[in-house]
Design a protein around this motif. Structure first.
Motif, PDB file in Angstrom:
ATOM      1  N   GLY A 158       0.782  -1.231   0.000  1.00  0.00           N
ATOM      2  CA  GLY A 158       0.000   0.000   0.000  1.00  0.00           C
ATOM      3  C   GLY A 158       0.816   1.285   0.000  1.00  0.00           C
ATOM      4  O   GLY A 158       0.313   2.332   0.408  1.00  0.00           O
ATOM      5  N   LEU A 159       2.044   1.217  -0.476  1.00  0.00           N
ATOM      6  CA  LEU A 159       2.879   2.425  -0.517  1.00  0.00           C
ATOM      7  C   LEU A 159       2.518   3.279  -1.721  1.00  0.00           C
ATOM      8  O   LEU A 159       2.089   2.771  -2.752  1.00  0.00           O
ATOM      9  N   THR A 160       2.725   4.589  -1.567  1.00  0.00           N
ATOM     10  CA  THR A 160       2.516   5.493  -2.696  1.00  0.00           C
ATOM     11  C   THR A 160       3.706   5.364  -3.651  1.00  0.00           C
ATOM     12  O   THR A 160       4.750   4.791  -3.300  1.00  0.00           O
ATOM     13  N   TYR A 161       3.567   5.923  -4.858  1.00  0.00           N
ATOM     14  CA  TYR A 161       4.667   5.868  -5.823  1.00  0.00           C
ATOM     15  C   TYR A 161       5.928   6.519  -5.237  1.00  0.00           C
ATOM     16  O   TYR A 161       7.021   6.006  -5.402  1.00  0.00           O
ATOM     17  N   ARG A 162       5.754   7.628  -4.565  1.00  0.00           N
ATOM     18  CA  ARG A 162       6.897   8.332  -3.966  1.00  0.00           C
ATOM     19  C   ARG A 162       7.554   7.455  -2.895  1.00  0.00           C
ATOM     20  O   ARG A 162       8.782   7.349  -2.835  1.00  0.00           O
ATOM     21  N   GLU A 163       6.753   6.782  -2.067  1.00  0.00           N
ATOM     22  CA  GLU A 163       7.300   5.905  -1.027  1.00  0.00           C
ATOM     23  C   GLU A 163       8.024   4.703  -1.633  1.00  0.00           C
ATOM     24  O   GLU A 163       9.059   4.264  -1.123  1.00  0.00           O
ATOM     25  N   VAL A 164       7.493   4.187  -2.747  1.00  0.00           N
ATOM     26  CA  VAL A 164       8.162   3.084  -3.441  1.00  0.00           C
ATOM     27  C   VAL A 164       9.513   3.561  -3.969  1.00  0.00           C
ATOM     28  O   VAL A 164      10.532   2.865  -3.835  1.00  0.00           O
ATOM     29  N   ALA A 165       9.527   4.758  -4.556  1.00  0.00           N
ATOM     30  CA  ALA A 165      10.785   5.306  -5.094  1.00  0.00           C
ATOM     31  C   ALA A 165      11.815   5.468  -3.981  1.00  0.00           C
ATOM     32  O   ALA A 165      12.991   5.146  -4.156  1.00  0.00           O
ATOM     33  N   GLU A 166      11.376   5.946  -2.817  1.00  0.00           N
ATOM     34  CA  GLU A 166      12.296   6.109  -1.685  1.00  0.00           C
ATOM     35  C   GLU A 166      12.788   4.756  -1.171  1.00  0.00           C
ATOM     36  O   GLU A 166      13.978   4.589  -0.863  1.00  0.00           O
ATOM     37  N   ALA A 167      11.874   3.762  -1.102  1.00  0.00           N
ATOM     38  CA  ALA A 167      12.252   2.449  -0.586  1.00  0.00           C
ATOM     39  C   ALA A 167      13.262   1.760  -1.506  1.00  0.00           C
ATOM     40  O   ALA A 167      14.149   1.043  -1.038  1.00  0.00           O
ATOM     41  N   LEU A 168      13.137   1.991  -2.816  1.00  0.00           N
ATOM     42  CA  LEU A 168      14.036   1.344  -3.774  1.00  0.00           C
ATOM     43  C   LEU A 168      15.217   2.242  -4.158  1.00  0.00           C
ATOM     44  O   LEU A 168      16.068   1.817  -4.939  1.00  0.00           O
ATOM     45  N   ALA A 169      15.225   3.448  -3.628  1.00  0.00           N
ATOM     46  CA  ALA A 169      16.284   4.421  -3.936  1.00  0.00           C
ATOM     47  C   ALA A 169      16.381   4.648  -5.436  1.00  0.00           C
ATOM     48  O   ALA A 169      17.457   4.620  -6.040  1.00  0.00           O
ATOM     49  N   LEU A 170      15.205   4.873  -6.056  1.00  0.00           N
ATOM     50  CA  LEU A 170      15.131   5.126  -7.500  1.00  0.00           C
ATOM     51  C   LEU A 170      14.392   6.430  -7.742  1.00  0.00           C
ATOM     52  O   LEU A 170      13.578   6.866  -6.916  1.00  0.00           O
ATOM     53  N   PRO A 171      14.609   7.049  -8.903  1.00  0.00           N
ATOM     54  CA  PRO A 171      13.840   8.244  -9.237  1.00  0.00           C
ATOM     55  C   PRO A 171      12.354   7.891  -9.377  1.00  0.00           C
ATOM     56  O   PRO A 171      11.997   6.780  -9.787  1.00  0.00           O
ATOM     57  N   LEU A 172      11.493   8.850  -9.057  1.00  0.00           N
ATOM     58  CA  LEU A 172      10.041   8.645  -9.113  1.00  0.00           C
ATOM     59  C   LEU A 172       9.602   8.247 -10.515  1.00  0.00           C
ATOM     60  O   LEU A 172       8.773   7.348 -10.690  1.00  0.00           O
ATOM     61  N   GLY A 173      10.137   8.879 -11.552  1.00  0.00           N
ATOM     62  CA  GLY A 173       9.763   8.564 -12.937  1.00  0.00           C
ATOM     63  C   GLY A 173      10.075   7.122 -13.302  1.00  0.00           C
ATOM     64  O   GLY A 173       9.299   6.448 -13.990  1.00  0.00           O
ATOM     65  N   THR A 174      11.215   6.624 -12.828  1.00  0.00           N
ATOM     66  CA  THR A 174      11.603   5.232 -13.106  1.00  0.00           C
ATOM     67  C   THR A 174      10.629   4.268 -12.449  1.00  0.00           C
ATOM     68  O   THR A 174      10.198   3.278 -13.049  1.00  0.00           O
ATOM     69  N   VAL A 175      10.236   4.563 -11.221  1.00  0.00           N
ATOM     70  CA  VAL A 175       9.285   3.702 -10.504  1.00  0.00           C
ATOM     71  C   VAL A 175       7.936   3.698 -11.221  1.00  0.00           C
ATOM     72  O   VAL A 175       7.320   2.642 -11.412  1.00  0.00           O
TER      73      VAL A 175
END
Length: 194
Positions: A158-175
């Protein structure tokens, strides 16, 4: 015009059914009355042996006798006796009634099945849910590692796109791109239309 006499002077002698049927074919009501008296009981007996229901047997026997009145001109003495012709009409009409009753019962049964609301089947629901989960797991295994991680974090945790990007240490656009591509592959794998 001389009136035909259909019942002989001897009351114990049976009437000539062929002669009576010939009179009925000409529209002679007295001939029909005499024929009716002579054949009503055997007609009822044949119908009753097929239908086994008193009320329906009486109704069908009356229908047969009306049919005799209407179709008497079609009787052909060279094809059989008058009583056999009449009893054949009775048997056929009784069989038609049985078929009609059976068809009506079958229609009612089909209609009842259509109207019946199926009961909730807990076991079936569990089996279907398990099969769906297994299919989703199988389809998840077809994704790339990054797509699978993105989808799992976003949709199972249930993470947001931004939280997923932070968790994977990736840019938001890539996620977002990996999620979109992963969801498209999942959709295709699961056979879901767009």
């Amino acid at each position: 015009m001389k009136e035909a006499v259909y019942i002989g002077t001897n009351p114990s002698s049976p009437p000539d059914l062929q002669e009576l049927l010939g009179g009925v074919a000409l529209g002679d009501q007295k001939a029909f009355a005499a024929l009716y008296d002579a054949v009503a009981s055997p007609v009822f007996g044949v119908v009753r042996s097929v239908l086994r229901d008193q009320a329906q047997s009486e109704e069908v026997a009356q229908e047969v006798l009306v049919e005799v009145w209407r179709s008497a001109p079609r009787y052909r003495p060279d094809r059989g006796t008058a009583i056999n012709w009449i009893l054949t009409l009775a048997h056929r009409r009784a069989i038609d009634r049985v078929r009609s009753v059976e068809a009506a019962a079958a229609r009612e049964h089909r209609a009842a099945l259509l109207d019946r609301v199926p009961e909730y089947d807990h076991v079936t629901e569990q089996v279907e849910a398990r099969l769906e989960r297994e299919q989703v797991r199988r389809c998840l295994r077809t994704l790339t590692e990054l797509q699978r991680q993105s989808v799992t974090l976003a949709y199972y945790r249930g993470l947001t796109y931004r939280e997923v990007a932070e968790a994977l240490a990736l840019p938001l656009g890539t996620v977002k791109t990996r999620l979109r591509d992963g969801l498209i592959r999942l959709r295709d794998c699961l056979g879901v239309s767009a």
